[in-house]
Scaffold this active site. Structure first.
Site, PDB file in Angstrom:
ATOM      1  N   ASP A 194       5.868 -10.294  83.999  1.00 47.11           N
ATOM      2  CA  ASP A 194       5.551 -11.614  84.538  1.00 47.11           C
ATOM      3  C   ASP A 194       6.082 -12.842  83.785  1.00 47.11           C
ATOM      4  O   ASP A 194       6.788 -13.657  84.347  1.00 47.11           O
ATOM      5  CB  ASP A 194       4.027 -11.762  84.654  1.00 47.11           C
ATOM      6  CG  ASP A 194       3.379 -10.598  85.390  1.00 47.11           C
ATOM      7  OD1 ASP A 194       4.072  -9.660  85.811  1.00 47.11           O
ATOM      8  OD2 ASP A 194       2.140 -10.623  85.550  1.00 47.11           O
ATOM      9  N   GLU A 425      -2.957  -2.237  76.464  1.00 47.06           N
ATOM     10  CA  GLU A 425      -1.932  -2.638  77.433  1.00 47.06           C
ATOM     11  C   GLU A 425      -0.636  -2.982  76.691  1.00 47.06           C
ATOM     12  O   GLU A 425       0.446  -2.546  77.077  1.00 47.06           O
ATOM     13  CB  GLU A 425      -2.470  -3.849  78.201  1.00 47.06           C
ATOM     14  CG  GLU A 425      -1.618  -4.307  79.350  1.00 47.06           C
ATOM     15  CD  GLU A 425      -2.177  -5.565  80.015  1.00 47.06           C
ATOM     16  OE1 GLU A 425      -3.165  -6.133  79.513  1.00 47.06           O
ATOM     17  OE2 GLU A 425      -1.611  -5.975  81.047  1.00 47.06           O
TER      18      GLU A 425
HETATM   19  C1  DGY Z   1      -1.369  -9.745  86.377  1.00 47.92           C
HETATM   20  O1  DGY Z   1      -2.412 -10.083  86.954  1.00 47.92           O
HETATM   21  O2  DGY Z   1      -1.115 -10.030  85.213  1.00 47.92           O
HETATM   22  C2  DGY Z   1      -0.389  -8.936  87.104  1.00 47.92           C
HETATM   23  O3  DGY Z   1       0.711  -8.594  86.332  1.00 47.92           O
HETATM   24  C3  DGY Z   1       0.076  -9.608  88.369  1.00 47.92           C
HETATM   25  O4  DGY Z   1       0.299  -8.580  89.225  1.00 47.92           O
END
Ligand code: DGY
Length: 454
Positions: A194, A425
């Site tokens: 992202d 994560e």
């Molecule tokens: C998040 O919410 O961080 C996701 O990567 C978006 O799909």
């Protein structure tokens, strides 16, 4: 085999199992995410082949009529406030194929054929070794169980193959109307990485209009909001969603008018590897010759296109910003796309991966690739895709390295990382501090695969 790590990883998957599909993470991501789900299926294969197949079946139940596999298939039983953006924000009712499965309106990298081929290999291997001690997923249900797994795989391949083919066709056509071999993305979320600096310039050009109000939920689930994308980035993310919704998710309209269109080099490389896997599946089930030729054509075209994104100065493959008509010059893990696609730049890319600009930086706690190079001015060691290392990306590169000696070193370092940082994560690359969500499903899943490969 590290039995303790194995059991702990298995417990994360079973803990996040929502019954036929897996939450990407217990709190932060309470729905089924597309590429998470494919990596998760890779891990499930070592615990239960039928359960791994169910994971992919559940995801593809949300596939759109045009072939797109949406990036989120929402849990209809979860309250709207469990995650933002909730299903209603996307307004995808008209476009979605299965209205009973609320979905988002964008997609994520197509890891699914890789997962499907992997499940088949695990089942074949277990059948060959049924009952042999020390072999994961071998003989747990006895030789008959292993035989049953292969039968379940054959049935699932026949059922899922046309769906995966439609997904790849959508990417090769609607997302690449130019036939360039590179896939266009319309939103940073589609890349799965992202807030990577890859998107900074393109996102900075997005002018936020009349944005309906919203409240973020993600920052409440991490110890420090600075581990997540900023509010400025979120405004732009949400504005892009608004524009896609107003365009009715029609690819031709979006391609013509949307302010954010990038040829994503890593997404494209994953499609190459996925087409390679789909080609093997097509051969196994005796798919029509025309399908097999189309798949091989997409694979070869994509591989050549990813190689052509090579930048001799950065020694990485670069995304192409369609609106600015320029390559995106930054040092991120996506630059190793050429390794994933299996093209001609393999030795240069391995050298770069292990160099002080990436895993070989002497400050790294473990020699694993950071999401953004510490040599890049945008590097931030604690912020999501701007520096932390992501075990799942390490797994993708490890898999792409095949028999190369760098693969064994990467596997060993990655296992050391999860032993210390747990199934986080992402991880602060210098200190090893776990960041983001704990008990992330895909981190546990790739750990199972690394252990099984030992
Ligand atoms: C998040 O919410 O961080 C996701 O990567 C978006 O799909």
């Amino acid at each position: 085999m590290d039995e303790r790590l194995w059991s702990a990883a298995a417990a994360v998957l079973t803990g996040n199992d929502a019954g036929g599909w897996t939450r990407a993470a217990p709190q932060l991501y309470p729905h089924q995410w597309s590429w998470d789900s494919a990596f998760v299926a890779v891990g499930w294969a070592h615990l239960s082949v039928p359960r791994a197949l169910t994971e992919l079946r559940s995801l593809f139940a949300g596939q759109w009529a045009n072939g797109m596999v949406p990036h989120i298939v929402y849990d209809p039983a979860a309250p709207a406030e469990a995650y933002f953006p909730d299903a209603a924000r996307w307004g995808t009712g008209v476009a979605a194929a299965a209205p009973d499965r609320p979905t988002s309106g964008i997609c994520q990298p197509p890891v699914h054929a890789l997962a499907l081929a992997h499940i088949a290999e695990v089942a074949d291997r277990a059948r060959g070794t049924a009952g042999r001690p020390g072999v994961p997923n071998s003989g747990a249900a006895g030789p008959a169980g292993a035989r049953g797994d292969v039968e379940a795989v054959d049935a699932a391949l026949t059922e899922l193959y046309p769906k995966v083919l439609a997904w790849h066709r959508y990417l090769a056509t609607e997302r690449d109307p130019q036939g360039s071999g590179l896939v266009s993305i319309y939103h940073p979320w589609e890349s799965g990485t992202d807030n990577s600096p890859r998107f900074d310039a393109a996102l900075a050009r997005v002018e936020v209009g009349d944005l309906p109000p919203y409240r973020r939920r993600d920052t409440g689930h991490v110890a420090d909001p600075a581990q997540r994308p900023s509010d400025t980035e979120y405004d732009r993310y949400l504005w892009l969603v608004e524009l896609l919704r107003r365009a009715g998710y029609a690819d031709d309209r979006i391609a013509a008018t949307h302010p954010f269109v990038l040829k994503d080099v890593l997404f494209s490389a994953i499609l190459v590897a996925a087409n390679d896997a789909l080609g093997r599946i097509a051969a196994r089930i005796g798919a029509p010759a025309a399908d097999r030729a189309a798949i091989a054509g997409w694979r070869d075209r994509g591989r050549a296109a990813v190689d052509a994104c090579w930048d001799p100065r950065l020694r990485l493959c670069l995304d192409q910003d369609v609106r600015a008509a320029t390559p995106v010059r930054c040092r991120t893990v996506a630059g190793f796309a050429g390794l994933v696609a299996g093209g001609d730049r393999r030795s240069e890319l391995v050298a770069e991966l292990t160099s002080p600009r990436f895993a070989g930086d002497p400050r790294m706690r473990w020699p694993v690739p950071p999401s953004t190079s510490p040599a890049d001015p945008a590097f931030r060691p604690r912020t999501y895709w701007r520096g932390p290392s992501w075990p799942v990306l390490g797994w993708l590169l490890w898999r792409s390295l095949g028999e190369h000696p760098a693969a064994a070193a990467l596997r060993a370092a990655s296992l050391e990382q999860v032993r210390t940082a747990g199934f986080a994560e992402y991880v602060e690359p210098f200190t090893g501090e776990p960041l983001g969500s704990p008990d992330q499903s895909w981190t546990a899943a790739v750990t199972l695969d690394w252990l099984a490969a030992g």
